[in-house]
Design a protein around this motif. Structure first.
Motif, mmCIF file in Angstrom:
data_model
loop_
_atom_site.group_PDB
_atom_site.id
_atom_site.type_symbol
_atom_site.label_atom_id
_atom_site.label_comp_id
_atom_site.label_asym_id
_atom_site.label_seq_id
_atom_site.Cartn_x
_atom_site.Cartn_y
_atom_site.Cartn_z
ATOM 1 N N LEU A 1 38.431 1.464 12.791
ATOM 2 C CA LEU A 1 37.937 1.816 14.119
ATOM 3 C C LEU A 1 39.073 2.190 15.060
ATOM 4 N N ILE A 2 40.190 1.476 14.962
ATOM 5 C CA ILE A 2 41.306 1.749 15.864
ATOM 6 C C ILE A 2 42.009 3.045 15.489
ATOM 7 N N LYS A 3 42.217 3.260 14.198
ATOM 8 C CA LYS A 3 42.911 4.474 13.782
ATOM 9 C C LYS A 3 42.115 5.734 14.098
ATOM 10 N N VAL B 1 37.295 5.108 17.481
ATOM 11 C CA VAL B 1 35.840 5.083 17.597
ATOM 12 C C VAL B 1 35.464 4.488 18.952
ATOM 13 N N GLY B 2 34.652 5.208 19.703
ATOM 14 C CA GLY B 2 34.262 4.751 21.024
ATOM 15 C C GLY B 2 35.398 4.748 22.026
ATOM 16 N N ASN B 3 36.428 5.542 21.764
ATOM 17 C CA ASN B 3 37.598 5.613 22.647
ATOM 18 C C ASN B 3 38.197 4.216 22.876
ATOM 19 N N GLN C 1 41.037 3.013 21.826
ATOM 20 C CA GLN C 1 42.476 2.949 22.050
ATOM 21 C C GLN C 1 42.845 2.980 23.532
ATOM 22 N N ARG C 2 41.903 3.356 24.368
ATOM 23 C CA ARG C 2 42.180 3.478 25.794
ATOM 24 C C ARG C 2 42.382 2.119 26.445
ATOM 25 N N TRP C 3 41.662 1.084 25.963
ATOM 26 C CA TRP C 3 41.761 -0.227 26.592
ATOM 27 C C TRP C 3 42.447 -1.259 25.698
ATOM 28 N N MET C 4 43.145 -0.823 24.654
ATOM 29 C CA MET C 4 43.877 -1.744 23.785
ATOM 30 C C MET C 4 45.364 -1.715 24.129
#
Length: 242
Positions: A218-220, A223-225, A227-230
């Motif tokens: 999911l991170i790579k 999915v669901g954008n 990476q924006r809040w990680m």
């Protein structure tokens, strides 16, 4: 012959009911383990740990650094095995060890460990990371506070102390468990077999997972954008080592 029969009959009648049904069996007693191959070192006690690092002199101004929370996350890649292949305490989660935790471990080992046939060694560094703190009642602002104490960062999988000598795991398990329960992060007493089982369980989770939508996938693929809040640690370890 008749006398023998009478005596045996008398003994049989006088015998309690609980002793009538009994039989002799062959007992297989295991031999005690052999510890002749173990060589005990000269210094068998845990050494004294300095409260302030040795490189700090009286006239030296201590440098104030960041919190370095990245030193608490991620797998331990160096000190993750037992050197003497016997017993120890392993950290399951990351955390910080202060001078009080070092003294707690040292006093517990001094009281319970039999120095004549056992020894203990540190597997963590002395407190070296400065932690700042402001006094009570101070207003916000005014820069970073003064150095209050020093800590040692510990990552998951780090061996904290190691115990060895001419003794079994059952002898050292009670006080190793009591030390692990009083640590500021999750720890367990371990031996070589327990460390192998923990490693085998991690490999089993990765190989036998039938769900293709893992956290790494999911991170790579963002999915669901997500990476924006990680943060950067989640992007590096994919949600592990929280």
């Amino acid at each position: 012959m008749a006398l023998c029969n009478v005596v045996s009959k008398y003994c049989f009648l006088q015998r309690p009911a609980c002793q009538i049904v009994c039989s002799a069996g062959l007992k297989n007693i295991k031999m005690p383990p052999n510890y002749d191959h173990i060589v005990l070192p000269e210094k068998r006690r845990l050494r004294f740990v300095d409260k302030v690092p040795m490189f700090i002199s009286g006239n030296m101004k201590v440098p104030r650094t960041h919190k370095h929370l990245d030193l608490l996350r991620g797998p331990e890649e160096v000190h993750n095995y037992l050197i003497h292949n016997q017993y120890g305490i392993v950290a399951l989660k990351g955390g910080r060890m202060t001078y009080r935790h070092f003294e707690m471990i040292r006093y517990s080992i001094m009281r319970k460990l039999d120095i004549k046939k056992m020894f203990a060694v540190w597997r963590v560094d002395d407190p070296w990371l400065p932690v700042t703190k402001k006094g009570l009642g101070q207003r916000m602002g005014g820069g970073k506070g003064a150095v209050d104490h020093y800590v040692t960062p510990v990552r998951p999988g780090r061996i904290i102390i190691e115990v060895g000598g001419k003794g079994s795991y059952e002898e050292v398990l009670p006080y190793l468990r009591s030390i692990a329960l009083r640590m500021p992060f999750e720890c367990i007493p371990c031996n070589v077999q327990i460390l192998e089982d923990l490693k085998r369980e991690k490999d089993k989770e990765n190989t036998q997972n039938i769900n293709p939508y893992t956290t790494e996938y999911l991170i790579k693929n963002n999915v669901g954008n997500c990476q924006r809040w990680m943060n950067k640690m989640d992007l590096k370890y994919f949600g592990k080592y929280l």
